[in-house]
Write a protein that holds these residues in place. Structure first.
Motif, mmCIF file in Angstrom:
data_model
loop_
_atom_site.group_PDB
_atom_site.id
_atom_site.type_symbol
_atom_site.label_atom_id
_atom_site.label_comp_id
_atom_site.label_asym_id
_atom_site.label_seq_id
_atom_site.Cartn_x
_atom_site.Cartn_y
_atom_site.Cartn_z
ATOM 1 N N VAL A 50 0.859 -1.181 0.000
ATOM 2 C CA VAL A 50 0.000 0.000 0.000
ATOM 3 C C VAL A 50 0.894 1.229 0.000
ATOM 4 C CG1 VAL A 50 -2.038 -1.090 0.995
ATOM 5 C CG2 VAL A 50 -0.345 -0.108 2.513
ATOM 6 N N MET A 51 0.529 2.167 -0.860
ATOM 7 C CA MET A 51 1.361 3.348 -1.071
ATOM 8 C C MET A 51 0.484 4.588 -1.079
ATOM 9 S SD MET A 51 3.565 1.812 -4.297
ATOM 10 C CE MET A 51 4.837 3.063 -4.315
ATOM 11 N N ARG A 52 0.979 5.641 -0.470
ATOM 12 C CA ARG A 52 0.342 6.954 -0.550
ATOM 13 C C ARG A 52 0.835 7.672 -1.799
ATOM 14 N NH1 ARG A 52 -3.948 7.639 2.615
ATOM 15 N NH2 ARG A 52 -3.542 7.186 4.804
ATOM 16 N N LYS A 53 0.056 8.611 -2.274
ATOM 17 C CA LYS A 53 0.445 9.433 -3.411
ATOM 18 C C LYS A 53 1.850 9.997 -3.177
ATOM 19 C CE LYS A 53 -0.888 13.554 -5.959
ATOM 20 N NZ LYS A 53 -1.880 14.629 -6.104
ATOM 21 N N GLY A 54 2.721 9.847 -4.168
ATOM 22 C CA GLY A 54 4.079 10.365 -4.093
ATOM 23 C C GLY A 54 5.108 9.376 -3.569
ATOM 24 N N GLN A 55 4.672 8.311 -2.915
ATOM 25 C CA GLN A 55 5.633 7.307 -2.433
ATOM 26 C C GLN A 55 6.133 6.481 -3.611
ATOM 27 O OE1 GLN A 55 3.503 5.227 0.691
ATOM 28 N NE2 GLN A 55 4.136 6.733 2.217
ATOM 29 N N ALA A 56 7.311 5.887 -3.448
ATOM 30 C CA ALA A 56 7.929 5.166 -4.558
ATOM 31 C C ALA A 56 8.725 3.972 -4.070
ATOM 32 C CB ALA A 56 8.840 6.109 -5.339
ATOM 33 N N MET A 57 8.980 3.078 -4.995
ATOM 34 C CA MET A 57 9.921 1.974 -4.804
ATOM 35 C C MET A 57 10.995 2.167 -5.865
ATOM 36 S SD MET A 57 7.241 -1.149 -4.098
ATOM 37 C CE MET A 57 8.482 -2.330 -3.533
ATOM 38 N N LYS A 58 12.253 2.293 -5.421
ATOM 39 C CA LYS A 58 13.339 2.570 -6.356
ATOM 40 C C LYS A 58 13.547 1.401 -7.325
ATOM 41 C CE LYS A 58 16.719 1.003 -2.995
ATOM 42 N NZ LYS A 58 17.717 1.405 -2.021
ATOM 43 N N GLU A 59 14.282 1.674 -8.394
ATOM 44 C CA GLU A 59 14.514 0.638 -9.398
ATOM 45 C C GLU A 59 15.165 -0.583 -8.761
ATOM 46 O OE1 GLU A 59 15.646 1.095 -13.826
ATOM 47 O OE2 GLU A 59 17.546 0.706 -12.768
ATOM 48 N N HIS A 60 14.658 -1.732 -9.144
ATOM 49 C CA HIS A 60 15.157 -3.001 -8.622
ATOM 50 C C HIS A 60 14.823 -4.111 -9.620
ATOM 51 C CE1 HIS A 60 10.970 -2.571 -7.331
ATOM 52 N NE2 HIS A 60 10.900 -3.890 -7.329
ATOM 53 N N LYS A 61 15.320 -5.307 -9.337
ATOM 54 C CA LYS A 61 15.044 -6.487 -10.153
ATOM 55 C C LYS A 61 14.590 -7.600 -9.222
ATOM 56 C CE LYS A 61 18.930 -5.504 -13.250
ATOM 57 N NZ LYS A 61 20.199 -6.045 -13.751
ATOM 58 N N ALA A 62 13.684 -8.428 -9.697
ATOM 59 C CA ALA A 62 13.269 -9.606 -8.945
ATOM 60 C C ALA A 62 14.035 -10.822 -9.488
ATOM 61 C CB ALA A 62 11.772 -9.825 -9.084
ATOM 62 N N PRO A 63 14.472 -11.714 -8.612
ATOM 63 C CA PRO A 63 15.248 -12.863 -9.076
ATOM 64 C C PRO A 63 14.402 -13.960 -9.721
ATOM 65 C CG PRO A 63 14.992 -12.936 -6.702
ATOM 66 C CD PRO A 63 14.402 -11.639 -7.155
ATOM 67 N N PHE A 64 13.083 -13.822 -9.633
ATOM 68 C CA PHE A 64 12.139 -14.780 -10.211
ATOM 69 C C PHE A 64 11.036 -13.978 -10.912
ATOM 70 C CE2 PHE A 64 13.867 -16.567 -6.296
ATOM 71 C CZ PHE A 64 14.378 -17.786 -6.735
ATOM 72 N N PRO A 65 10.273 -14.602 -11.810
ATOM 73 C CA PRO A 65 9.148 -13.887 -12.433
ATOM 74 C C PRO A 65 8.162 -13.385 -11.372
ATOM 75 C CG PRO A 65 9.586 -15.934 -13.607
ATOM 76 C CD PRO A 65 10.412 -15.970 -12.350
ATOM 77 N N ILE A 66 7.498 -12.256 -11.678
ATOM 78 C CA ILE A 66 6.514 -11.670 -10.772
ATOM 79 C C ILE A 66 5.260 -11.279 -11.549
ATOM 80 C CG2 ILE A 66 8.220 -10.794 -9.125
ATOM 81 C CD1 ILE A 66 7.799 -7.993 -10.376
ATOM 82 N N ILE A 67 4.156 -11.146 -10.826
ATOM 83 C CA ILE A 67 2.912 -10.611 -11.379
ATOM 84 C C ILE A 67 2.449 -9.506 -10.445
ATOM 85 C CG2 ILE A 67 0.508 -11.058 -11.998
ATOM 86 C CD1 ILE A 67 1.357 -13.981 -12.524
ATOM 87 N N ILE A 68 2.104 -8.361 -11.034
ATOM 88 C CA ILE A 68 1.630 -7.213 -10.270
ATOM 89 C C ILE A 68 0.198 -6.931 -10.701
ATOM 90 C CG2 ILE A 68 1.915 -4.726 -9.857
ATOM 91 C CD1 ILE A 68 4.889 -6.281 -11.165
ATOM 92 N N GLU A 69 -0.692 -6.790 -9.726
ATOM 93 C CA GLU A 69 -2.062 -6.357 -9.986
ATOM 94 C C GLU A 69 -2.280 -5.058 -9.238
ATOM 95 O OE1 GLU A 69 -6.698 -7.425 -8.889
ATOM 96 O OE2 GLU A 69 -5.103 -8.720 -8.158
ATOM 97 N N LEU A 70 -2.727 -4.039 -9.957
ATOM 98 C CA LEU A 70 -3.079 -2.796 -9.286
ATOM 99 C C LEU A 70 -4.545 -2.913 -8.880
ATOM 100 C CD1 LEU A 70 -2.162 -0.123 -8.232
ATOM 101 C CD2 LEU A 70 -2.755 0.901 -10.417
#
Length: 111
Positions: free
Chosen positions: A34-54
């Protein structure tokens, strides 16, 4: 059988996104971010495949330096080792599916 809810016990933090493991199966971990407006996650890589649902909100999802706007209900799948970053445009609830071998510590390090 495991059950969880994306909507129960939501805790928005003021200074950074909040990451919660909702459940784990034999092959995956289901994570809520959960993120508030303006919050961020810096560039990164996952070591395995991922699925993101907004699940809710609007998110600027960067892939290899290119921006893509995700809106409520959008899904995106990435193979392992793809650089990506997230910036919250409006308060967001994100469901992240990761390998059970991936670590929550790695995810928290991107905050």
């Amino acid at each position: 059988m495991n059950t969880a809810s994306l909507l129960n016990n939501i805790n928005y933090q003021e200074n950074k996104p909040s990451v919660t493991v909702l459940l784990q199966t034999k092959t995956s971990k289901e994570v809520r971010i959960v993120m508030r407006k303006g919050q961020a996650m810096k560039e990164h890589k996952a070591p395995f495949p991922i699925i993101i649902e907004l699940f809710d909100g609007t998110l600027d999802f960067g892939i290899n330096g290119k921006s893509q706007i995700l809106k409520k209900g959008d899904l995106i799948a990435l193979d392992e080792n793809i650089p990506h970053d997230l910036t919250c445009i409006s308060d967001c609830i994100v469901r992240l599916s990761v390998s059970k071998y991936d670590s929550i510590e790695r995810i928290n390090a991107t905050l």
